[in-house]
Design an enzyme around this catalytic site. Structure first.
Site, PDB file in Angstrom:
ATOM      1  N   ARG A 188      23.202-179.842 -31.352  1.00 16.98           N
ATOM      2  CA  ARG A 188      22.770-178.633 -32.062  1.00 16.98           C
ATOM      3  C   ARG A 188      21.295-178.351 -31.747  1.00 16.98           C
ATOM      4  O   ARG A 188      20.426-178.601 -32.559  1.00 16.98           O
ATOM      5  CB  ARG A 188      22.990-178.783 -33.559  1.00 16.98           C
ATOM      6  CG  ARG A 188      24.386-179.193 -33.992  1.00 16.98           C
ATOM      7  CD  ARG A 188      25.469-178.170 -33.676  1.00 16.98           C
ATOM      8  NE  ARG A 188      25.340-176.940 -34.421  1.00 16.98           N
ATOM      9  CZ  ARG A 188      25.876-176.735 -35.633  1.00 16.98           C
ATOM     10  NH1 ARG A 188      26.503-177.729 -36.233  1.00 16.98           N
ATOM     11  NH2 ARG A 188      25.747-175.581 -36.238  1.00 16.98           N
ATOM     12  N   LEU A 201      16.039-172.075 -28.987  1.00 20.31           N
ATOM     13  CA  LEU A 201      15.963-170.602 -29.075  1.00 20.31           C
ATOM     14  C   LEU A 201      15.203-170.174 -30.332  1.00 20.31           C
ATOM     15  O   LEU A 201      14.449-169.191 -30.314  1.00 20.31           O
ATOM     16  CB  LEU A 201      17.373-169.998 -29.076  1.00 20.31           C
ATOM     17  CG  LEU A 201      18.195-170.272 -27.815  1.00 20.31           C
ATOM     18  CD1 LEU A 201      19.627-169.783 -27.998  1.00 20.31           C
ATOM     19  CD2 LEU A 201      17.550-169.635 -26.593  1.00 20.31           C
ATOM     20  N   CYS A 207      25.670-183.226 -35.163  1.00 18.84           N
ATOM     21  CA  CYS A 207      26.780-183.339 -36.106  1.00 18.84           C
ATOM     22  C   CYS A 207      28.065-183.480 -35.295  1.00 18.84           C
ATOM     23  O   CYS A 207      28.068-183.492 -34.069  1.00 18.84           O
ATOM     24  CB  CYS A 207      26.828-182.115 -37.013  1.00 18.84           C
ATOM     25  SG  CYS A 207      27.141-180.630 -36.097  1.00 18.84           S
ATOM     26  N   LYS A 227      29.868-168.123 -46.873  1.00 20.74           N
ATOM     27  CA  LYS A 227      28.875-169.224 -46.855  1.00 20.74           C
ATOM     28  C   LYS A 227      27.782-168.919 -45.831  1.00 20.74           C
ATOM     29  O   LYS A 227      26.591-169.050 -46.128  1.00 20.74           O
ATOM     30  CB  LYS A 227      29.569-170.528 -46.483  1.00 20.74           C
ATOM     31  CG  LYS A 227      28.627-171.660 -46.124  1.00 20.74           C
ATOM     32  CD  LYS A 227      29.340-172.957 -45.833  1.00 20.74           C
ATOM     33  CE  LYS A 227      29.820-173.066 -44.419  1.00 20.74           C
ATOM     34  NZ  LYS A 227      28.786-173.472 -43.426  1.00 20.74           N
ATOM     35  N   ASN A 228      28.195-168.488 -44.634  1.00 18.01           N
ATOM     36  CA  ASN A 228      27.228-168.345 -43.544  1.00 18.01           C
ATOM     37  C   ASN A 228      26.422-167.055 -43.597  1.00 18.01           C
ATOM     38  O   ASN A 228      25.595-166.816 -42.725  1.00 18.01           O
ATOM     39  CB  ASN A 228      27.933-168.513 -42.194  1.00 18.01           C
ATOM     40  CG  ASN A 228      28.369-169.958 -41.993  1.00 18.01           C
ATOM     41  OD1 ASN A 228      27.967-170.840 -42.753  1.00 18.01           O
ATOM     42  ND2 ASN A 228      29.223-170.183 -41.015  1.00 18.01           N
ATOM     43  N   ARG A 284      31.887-178.776 -48.728  1.00 21.10           N
ATOM     44  CA  ARG A 284      30.637-178.138 -48.299  1.00 21.10           C
ATOM     45  C   ARG A 284      30.867-176.660 -48.019  1.00 21.10           C
ATOM     46  O   ARG A 284      29.988-175.831 -48.212  1.00 21.10           O
ATOM     47  CB  ARG A 284      30.124-178.789 -47.011  1.00 21.10           C
ATOM     48  CG  ARG A 284      29.412-180.085 -47.184  1.00 21.10           C
ATOM     49  CD  ARG A 284      28.812-180.516 -45.878  1.00 21.10           C
ATOM     50  NE  ARG A 284      28.064-179.433 -45.264  1.00 21.10           N
ATOM     51  CZ  ARG A 284      27.544-179.499 -44.038  1.00 21.10           C
ATOM     52  NH1 ARG A 284      27.719-180.583 -43.308  1.00 21.10           N
ATOM     53  NH2 ARG A 284      26.857-178.505 -43.535  1.00 21.10           N
TER      54      ARG A 284
HETATM   55  C1  EPZ Z   1      26.302-170.873 -36.951  1.00 19.71           C
HETATM   56  O1  EPZ Z   1      25.753-172.084 -36.504  1.00 19.71           O
HETATM   57  C2  EPZ Z   1      27.259-171.232 -38.072  1.00 19.71           C
HETATM   58  N1  EPZ Z   1      26.518-171.858 -39.163  1.00 19.71           N
HETATM   59  C3  EPZ Z   1      28.336-172.185 -37.549  1.00 19.71           C
HETATM   60  O2  EPZ Z   1      29.243-172.447 -38.608  1.00 19.71           O
HETATM   61  C4  EPZ Z   1      29.074-171.483 -36.418  1.00 19.71           C
HETATM   62  O3  EPZ Z   1      30.027-172.366 -35.872  1.00 19.71           O
HETATM   63  C5  EPZ Z   1      28.083-171.045 -35.330  1.00 19.71           C
HETATM   64  O4  EPZ Z   1      27.043-170.221 -35.909  1.00 19.71           O
HETATM   65  C6  EPZ Z   1      28.752-170.233 -34.239  1.00 19.71           C
HETATM   66  O5  EPZ Z   1      29.308-169.073 -34.783  1.00 19.71           O
HETATM   67  C7  EPZ Z   1      25.803-171.081 -40.008  1.00 19.71           C
HETATM   68  O6  EPZ Z   1      25.752-169.861 -39.863  1.00 19.71           O
HETATM   69  C8  EPZ Z   1      25.095-171.767 -41.115  1.00 19.71           C
HETATM   70  P1  EPZ Z   1      24.557-171.041 -32.946  1.00 19.71           P
HETATM   71  P2  EPZ Z   1      24.472-172.062 -35.526  1.00 19.71           P
HETATM   72  O7  EPZ Z   1      23.083-171.188 -32.976  1.00 19.71           O
HETATM   73  O8  EPZ Z   1      23.643-170.853 -35.796  1.00 19.71           O
HETATM   74  C9  EPZ Z   1      23.606-172.958 -28.750  1.00 19.71           C
HETATM   75  C10 EPZ Z   1      30.420-173.763 -40.139  1.00 19.71           C
HETATM   76  O9  EPZ Z   1      31.420-174.466 -39.970  1.00 19.71           O
HETATM   77  N2  EPZ Z   1      22.199-172.959 -29.190  1.00 19.71           N
HETATM   78  O10 EPZ Z   1      25.140-169.652 -33.025  1.00 19.71           O
HETATM   79  O11 EPZ Z   1      23.835-173.377 -35.566  1.00 19.71           O
HETATM   80  C11 EPZ Z   1      24.462-173.915 -29.565  1.00 19.71           C
HETATM   81  O12 EPZ Z   1      24.381-175.221 -29.038  1.00 19.71           O
HETATM   82  C12 EPZ Z   1      29.296-173.793 -39.131  1.00 19.71           C
HETATM   83  O13 EPZ Z   1      30.248-172.962 -41.090  1.00 19.71           O
HETATM   84  C13 EPZ Z   1      21.204-173.268 -28.269  1.00 19.71           C
HETATM   85  O14 EPZ Z   1      21.481-173.552 -27.111  1.00 19.71           O
HETATM   86  O15 EPZ Z   1      25.181-171.881 -34.114  1.00 19.71           O
HETATM   87  C14 EPZ Z   1      25.835-173.312 -29.420  1.00 19.71           C
HETATM   88  O16 EPZ Z   1      26.400-173.728 -28.182  1.00 19.71           O
HETATM   89  C15 EPZ Z   1      29.553-174.830 -38.063  1.00 19.71           C
HETATM   90  N3  EPZ Z   1      19.910-173.254 -28.677  1.00 19.71           N
HETATM   91  C16 EPZ Z   1      25.567-171.807 -29.333  1.00 19.71           C
HETATM   92  O17 EPZ Z   1      24.188-171.676 -28.995  1.00 19.71           O
HETATM   93  C17 EPZ Z   1      19.555-172.912 -29.965  1.00 19.71           C
HETATM   94  O18 EPZ Z   1      18.337-172.891 -30.273  1.00 19.71           O
HETATM   95  C18 EPZ Z   1      25.811-171.074 -30.649  1.00 19.71           C
HETATM   96  O19 EPZ Z   1      25.116-171.798 -31.651  1.00 19.71           O
HETATM   97  C19 EPZ Z   1      20.573-172.587 -30.888  1.00 19.71           C
HETATM   98  C20 EPZ Z   1      21.893-172.612 -30.481  1.00 19.71           C
END
Ligand code: EPZ
Length: 421
Positions: free
Chosen positions: A121, A125, A116, A22-23, A399
């Protein structure tokens, strides 16, 4: 949507095949906005999130034709630039259209994704990375309003407070493909899904070095065409199925997976006392003793994924001893604790860590999924609990998991989908 009714007990056994990730599918479908020619994808999972993104792309002038696990995407109208709140609010990954839309069409108006169940979220970055490429971005009335008559290659560091960002890396990498000159991204995410997106962009004609390492070098602007691409298998679905075997003391072989994508998950399965075997495209878990208690900390790849943290907590709920679960990616991702406690688990969250004291048995109960991975964790706990467990909140499960109930039933689980009365 209804709920899943699970009669716990049977040790799962048999062979099951995983679908496409999915991701990986979501950011790759979004990146199809960059392609001036048609894109043919294989291994696209049949999921609610893919349906939602397909509708969003249609609203952005991309014709999406799907057949089984294939999808064909073709831009037929390159003028729309607004990704509407009604669609983006349903799925955070919709935000992945920002980078491609901006790079290809010069402007983009994308609704900010909401929060969520797994916590805050932020998208800072994403925005700082795109600004580094020369985009002008403001946030107005819940939307990101972006303009970029031209993008220029830049050097940046995307490291966030909790490590790399998967989708920020996706957005910036996709946009940098059309930026003029070299873009160097430090602190890039190295998840297999990000690598798969990078390989898709290269198939379109991009020049990207360092995929799978924290430093990417993207040479632009690339002349892009169309591409045919097979999505990697879903390592989270595969691991969820392996954990279903582990929690029921069964013997399950998951096919179509790349064991090297399972990272530390296989080591943790061995640590709790399960036998693990792997081949080039399969992994097998067996062993029926009570799981040993261990500590599990979710980290960026190749650590144990945050998307498996809830499922691991379910397994540890039945372990012999105490284990501490932490999530360094989403520290507040513990909404499933209260639901697991309804099944009899003994879990206390103290200073951001979940202390799990394993119990001999869980008892069936009515529980509700708060996010798709929590839903999977509750289904796993229900497989091992004595009696009947009803897992509500199927819209979350559907989902991100394609027919999980049918796959579990094929492995001997007594599970059925009960439609809404
Ligand atoms: C991706 O979400 C995945 N979703 C998530 O899977 C997964 O849990 C996550 O990566 C971590 O591996 C998809 O790929 C669609 P991040 P993403 O940006 O990209 C912080 C599922 O169940 N952050 O890697 O949104 C954030 O708060 C979903 O399939 C910032 O600070 O996660 C977190 O602590 C849930 N600023 C960390 O980085 C930003 O601009 C990692 O988040 C972006 C993120």
């Amino acid at each position: 949507m209804g709920h899943l009714e699970i009669l716990g007990g049977p040790a799962l056994s048999g062979t099951v095949r995983v679908g496409g990730a999915k991701n990986a599918a979501l950011p790759i479908m979004a990146a199809a906005l960059l392609a001036p020619q048609p894109v043919e994808l294989r291994g696209v999972p049949r999921l609610g999130d893919v349906d939602t993104l397909s509708r969003l792309l249609e609203s952005l002038g991309v014709r999406v034709s799907r057949q089984d696990d294939r999808a064909r995407l073709e831009t037929v109208d390159p003028t729309p630039v607004k990704a509407d709140y009604e669609l983006v609010r349903r799925m955070r990954a919709s935000f992945c259209v920002l980078g491609p839309l901006l790079a290809r069409r010069g402007s983009a108006v994308v609704a900010l994704p909401g929060g969520c169940a797994i916590g805050d979220r932020p998208v800072d970055l994403h925005l700082s990375g795109l600004r580094a490429l020369g985009a002008e971005l403001t946030t107005e009335h819940g939307y990101v309003v972006a303009r970029a008559p031209r993008l220029v290659g830049a050097t940046m560091d995307l490291t966030g407070p909790r490590g790399p960002s998967v989708t920020a890396t996706a957005n910036v990498m996709s946009a940098a493909v059309l930026a003029e000159g070299l873009t160097t991204v430090a602190g890039a995410a190295v998840e297999p899904e990000v690598v798969d997106l990078g390989r898709f962009l290269v198939a379109l004609g991009a020049k990207i070095e360092g995929l799978g390492t924290p430093t990417l070098r993207i040479h632009g602007p690339a002349t892009l065409g169309g591409a045919a691409h097979a999505i990697i298998p879903d390592r989270i679905e595969a691991a969820t199925l392996l954990l279903a075997a582990a929690i029921t003391g069964g013997d399950v072989r998951v096919e179509g997976v790349r064991p090297e994508h399972l990272g530390k998950v296989l080591a943790v399965l061995k640590a709790i006392g399960r036998r693990v075997e792997t081949g080039s495209n399969w992994a097998r878990v067996r062993g029926g003793d009570r799981p040993k208690a261990i500590d599990v900390t979710a980290r960026p790849y190749p650590g144990v994924p945050s998307d498996l943290q809830a499922q691991w907590m379910a397994v540890l709920s039945l372990a012999d001893g105490r284990g501490v679960v932490r999530d360094m990616v989403f520290p507040g991702r513990f909404m499933h604790v209260a639901e697991l406690k309804r099944l009899g688990a003994r879990i206390e969250v103290v200073n951001g860590a979940a202390h799990v004291t394993g119990v001999e048995r869980l008892g069936g109960a009515d529980v509700a999924a708060t996010d798709l991975r929590a839903g999977a964790a509750l289904a796993l706990a229900g497989l091992a609990a004595h009696g009947r467990t009803n897992v509500f909140g199927l819209e979350h499960l559907d989902r991100g998991y394609e027919r999980l109930d049918e796959k579990l039933a094929a492995l001997g689980a007594r599970v059925r989908r009960v439609p809404l009365a």
